[in-house]
Design a protein around this motif. Structure first.
Motif, PDB file in Angstrom:
ATOM      1  N   SER A 195       7.366   1.410  -8.201  1.00  0.00           N
ATOM      2  CA  SER A 195       7.331   0.473  -9.332  1.00  0.00           C
ATOM      3  C   SER A 195       8.715  -0.011  -9.728  1.00  0.00           C
ATOM      4  CB  SER A 195       6.657   1.143 -10.529  1.00  0.00           C
ATOM      5  OG  SER A 195       7.393   2.272 -10.927  1.00  0.00           O
TER       6      SER A 195
ATOM      7  N   ASN B 249       0.799  -1.224   0.000  1.00  0.00           N
ATOM      8  CA  ASN B 249       0.000   0.000   0.000  1.00  0.00           C
ATOM      9  C   ASN B 249       0.835   1.278   0.000  1.00  0.00           C
ATOM     10  OD1 ASN B 249      -2.035  -1.817   0.084  1.00  0.00           O
ATOM     11  ND2 ASN B 249      -2.770  -1.292   2.118  1.00  0.00           N
ATOM     12  N   LEU B 250       1.843   1.299  -0.864  1.00  0.00           N
ATOM     13  CA  LEU B 250       2.630   2.524  -1.011  1.00  0.00           C
ATOM     14  C   LEU B 250       1.945   3.426  -2.034  1.00  0.00           C
ATOM     15  CD1 LEU B 250       6.171   0.932  -1.301  1.00  0.00           C
ATOM     16  CD2 LEU B 250       5.019   1.761   0.753  1.00  0.00           C
ATOM     17  N   LEU B 251       2.249   4.719  -1.963  1.00  0.00           N
ATOM     18  CA  LEU B 251       1.737   5.637  -2.982  1.00  0.00           C
ATOM     19  C   LEU B 251       2.670   5.564  -4.177  1.00  0.00           C
ATOM     20  CD1 LEU B 251       1.051   7.201  -0.038  1.00  0.00           C
ATOM     21  CD2 LEU B 251       0.012   8.732  -1.670  1.00  0.00           C
ATOM     22  N   TRP B 252       2.155   5.117  -5.324  1.00  0.00           N
ATOM     23  CA  TRP B 252       3.044   4.965  -6.484  1.00  0.00           C
ATOM     24  C   TRP B 252       3.488   6.306  -7.018  1.00  0.00           C
ATOM     25  CZ3 TRP B 252       1.257   7.742 -10.338  1.00  0.00           C
ATOM     26  CH2 TRP B 252      -0.128   7.869 -10.511  1.00  0.00           C
ATOM     27  N   SER B 253       2.746   7.378  -6.673  1.00  0.00           N
ATOM     28  CA  SER B 253       3.083   8.699  -7.197  1.00  0.00           C
ATOM     29  C   SER B 253       4.217   9.356  -6.404  1.00  0.00           C
ATOM     30  CB  SER B 253       1.853   9.598  -7.183  1.00  0.00           C
ATOM     31  OG  SER B 253       1.353   9.716  -5.861  1.00  0.00           O
ATOM     32  N   ARG B 254       4.652   8.690  -5.341  1.00  0.00           N
ATOM     33  CA  ARG B 254       5.717   9.265  -4.521  1.00  0.00           C
ATOM     34  C   ARG B 254       6.953   8.378  -4.538  1.00  0.00           C
ATOM     35  NH1 ARG B 254       4.274  12.320   0.644  1.00  0.00           N
ATOM     36  NH2 ARG B 254       2.500  13.581   0.008  1.00  0.00           N
TER      37      ARG B 254
ATOM     38  N   VAL C 255      -4.306   1.934  -0.178  1.00  0.00           N
ATOM     39  CA  VAL C 255      -3.474   3.110   0.060  1.00  0.00           C
ATOM     40  C   VAL C 255      -4.238   4.125   0.916  1.00  0.00           C
ATOM     41  CG1 VAL C 255      -2.195   4.960  -1.045  1.00  0.00           C
ATOM     42  CG2 VAL C 255      -2.290   2.724  -2.111  1.00  0.00           C
TER      43      VAL C 255
ATOM     44  N   TYR D 196      10.969   5.140  -7.510  1.00  0.00           N
ATOM     45  CA  TYR D 196       9.524   5.020  -7.314  1.00  0.00           C
ATOM     46  C   TYR D 196       9.194   3.569  -6.960  1.00  0.00           C
ATOM     47  CZ  TYR D 196       8.713   9.719  -8.916  1.00  0.00           C
ATOM     48  OH  TYR D 196       8.691  11.078  -8.993  1.00  0.00           O
TER      49      TYR D 196
ATOM     50  N   GLU E 194      -2.792  10.414  -6.568  1.00  0.00           N
ATOM     51  CA  GLU E 194      -2.769   9.045  -7.086  1.00  0.00           C
ATOM     52  C   GLU E 194      -3.663   8.895  -8.324  1.00  0.00           C
ATOM     53  OE1 GLU E 194      -1.276   5.801  -5.391  1.00  0.00           O
ATOM     54  OE2 GLU E 194       0.075   7.485  -5.164  1.00  0.00           O
TER      55      GLU E 194
ATOM     56  N   PHE F 278       5.593  10.687   4.189  1.00  0.00           N
ATOM     57  CA  PHE F 278       4.142  10.887   4.213  1.00  0.00           C
ATOM     58  C   PHE F 278       3.543  10.955   5.630  1.00  0.00           C
ATOM     59  CE2 PHE F 278      -0.256   9.263   3.733  1.00  0.00           C
ATOM     60  CZ  PHE F 278      -0.771  10.316   3.007  1.00  0.00           C
TER      61      PHE F 278
ATOM     62  N   LYS G  85       3.840   7.074 -12.679  1.00  0.00           N
ATOM     63  CA  LYS G  85       5.055   6.365 -12.241  1.00  0.00           C
ATOM     64  C   LYS G  85       4.755   4.905 -11.923  1.00  0.00           C
ATOM     65  CE  LYS G  85       7.265  10.343 -11.947  1.00  0.00           C
ATOM     66  NZ  LYS G  85       8.262  10.707 -12.967  1.00  0.00           N
TER      67      LYS G  85
END
Lengths: 340, 222
Positions: free
Chosen positions: A139, A92-97, B124, A137, B146, A105, B221
């Protein structure tokens, strides 16, 4: 540290009420790694999610560090949650960060200023061994690395409790071991109380001090890991213990073995200290018997070992009898196995 | 060469029409982006199992979105004439057209925003809740970032639809390339004006699509 009293969670569906968790009484001490094991649907995930009120209980109380969380609302509850870290099966990580931003966070949430956030993130990256990956990231990371980020993120606000919801279930065995090692280190270094939910006995064996077994929404058995291994009372517990300490299919394995012409087949159960001692070699030196090992399995836990062994004890009837007495005195449970 | 191929094109008029189209599209895209996200968040947050779960409000917003989205744009312009007279004092010209453009596009975009928000991994959101994040923090730090690639590709699709809406806004004298193509090109029998306007609209659309794709890729990303 954590006290659960008469905890209950009922989900209402259109047609019926389903009790996901019922009548749970648990007490978890400070600095302990407490495992909760059960098959899927046993209610263990619901239980752990009630520990930080992600799932509000239907009735009962959840006391963490002397505070009853069920009585907290709004800002008070959010503050209490900052003292409870949580990691998840799917990270459950934020992929945008990036890694660093993900770890920052919870600090942003807690209102920590930028300079302090940076120092803390740097410390945490070092703690979980992700130096050099700060600007990657999620990913771009492997599963194990993602869980390390998850752990760093969970520890950011220096919580007193870490909840692990199937934290290693999506990882391969080697990565699982390294993550378990990391959790053990954190537990020892920071004195953090850890609650681990799992369906794998292996995880309990590797890191937990105490274990509770769940079935159908209730805790059916609990205690120190070794005690529960040694004397599993419930069928479900026996099933879990077998996963690690007994041949996969005892009966079938024994069936392939011809009945001995002389002597007895015996299953020896080693628990705790006796598992670490050369009991068998002492036995053959003390008593006039030969011991032929047919199968064996030994598992190590945090506080000692547990194992079973299927042996053929060969000798005169009297000698075999003496051998059983010797084993009993040595603290090894020996039971006769009959094959036809 | 250009003179022989496009004998009737007045390039000053053409440029003015292009500017009008860019103005109408630009302003309405920005307003639609903001309004659409607000409406989309409302739709998402009031839906089942979310922060502001509220069946009545959800259905109300949903009904508004569905109705405005279903009315053909040309009719919506006419229906909104009294409103623009009341708000802006006139129902003619590019600024009056903006009202119809925004009212027509925002609900469409709101649905795309809702879809984008639904795609955000629920785990998330829960992780953020477990950290003690407030709803405001979850909206600003989790839901919007997100879902940003979906929000951007959604606004790209919407802004291309808006370009064709601006052409229809010609009926209220909004000007722009579509209006020019219809009045000067079709009604006066100057096919070269129609073709030039079409080419300019296509260039505009391609540029918008390219920018949208580029931004989406930069943001994504995953």
């Amino acid at each position: 540290m954590i006290r659960l009293k008469q905890l209950e969670k009922v989900f209402q569906t259109k047609t019926q009420n389903v009790a996901a968790v019922q009548n749970v009484e648990l007490s978890i001490e400070e600095g302990e790694i407490f495992g909760i094991i059960g098959y899927s649907g046993a209610g263990k995930s619901t239980l752990v999610r009630m520990l930080n009120m992600l799932e509000p209980p239907t009735s009962g109380s959840v006391e963490v560090s002397g505070q009853d969380l069920t009585k907290l609302r709004g800002q008070k509850l959010r503050e209490a949650r900052q003292d409870i870290g949580m990691i998840f099966q799917h990270f459950n990580l934020l992929w945008s960060r990036t890694v660093a931003e993900n770890i920052a966070f919870p600090l942003e949430v807690a209102g920590v200023d930028k300079a302090e956030r940076e120092t803390r993130v740097h410390e945490l990256v070092g703690l979980v061994g992700l130096e050099g990956r700060e600007s990657a990231y999620p990913s771009q990371l492997s599963g194990g690395q993602k869980q390390r980020v998850g752990i760093a993120r969970a520890l950011a606000n220096r919580p007193k409790v870490l909840l692990c919801d199937e934290a290693t279930s999506a990882l391969d065995p080697e990565t699982t071991d390294s993550i378990l090692q990391l959790i053990t280190n954190i537990n020892q270094e920071l004195g953090l109380t850890v609650v681990m939910i799992t369906h794998e006995m292996h995880v309990i064996r590797k890191v937990c001090h105490k274990v509770a077994v769940m079935e159908n929404g209730g805790v059916v058995e609990q205690g120190p890991v070794l005690d529960v291994f040694q004397r599993p009372q419930q069928e479900v517990t026996k099933g879990f213990v077998k996963q690690i300490a007994a041949p996969d299919d005892e009966q079938a394995e024994a069936e392939g073995i011809a009945p001995p012409e002389r002597g007895q087949l015996a299953r020896l159960s080693f628990v705790g200290a006796s598992a670490g001692e050369p009991v068998v070699s002492r036995l053959i030196r003390t008593v006039e018997v030969d011991v032929n090992i047919l199968q064996g399995r030994l598992a190590t836990t945090v506080e000692g070992s547990y194992g079973t062994m299927l042996v053929h004890i060969d000798g005169t009837a009297k000698a075999v009898e003496e051998a059983f007495q010797y084993l009993e005195k040595a603290g090894v449970e020996a039971e006769v196995v009959r094959v036809d | 060469m250009i003179k022989t191929l496009f004998p009737n094109v007045d390039w000053m008029d053409m440029w003015e029409a292009t500017e009008e189209t860019i103005y109408m599209t630009g302003v309405s895209v920005i307003a639609t982006f903001i309004l659409g996200i607000l409406l989309g968040l409302m739709l998402y947050l009031t839906s089942r199992g979310n922060f502001w779960e509220n069946k009545g409000l959800h259905q109300l917003v949903g009904a508004y979105v569905n109705i405005t989205r279903s009315i053909p744009f040309i009719i919506l312009i006419i229906l909104l004439i009294p409103l623009s007279e009341w708000l802006l004092g006139t129902f003619l010209g590019p600024t009056a057209a903006l009202l119809a453009l925004i009212v027509g596009a925002a609900p469409f975009y709101a649905r795309l925003v809702e879809i984008g928000l639904r795609e955000v991994d629920h785990g998330v959101v829960q992780a953020a809740e477990a950290m003690g994040a407030s709803q405001r923090q979850i909206i600003w730090k989790v839901l919007l970032p997100e879902s940003m690639p979906a929000l951007v590709s959604g606004i790209t699709v919407t802004s291309i639809a808006l370009v064709s809406y601006t052409a229809m806004a010609g009926v209220i004298g909004a000007g722009g390339l579509g209006d020019l193509a219809f009045r000067e090109g079709f009604q006066r029998g100057n096919p070269d004006i129609t073709i030039t306007s079409t080419i300019l609209i296509l260039i505009l659309v391609f540029i918008m699509q390219w920018i949208g794709d580029w931004v989406t890729n930069r943001l994504d990303k995953r």
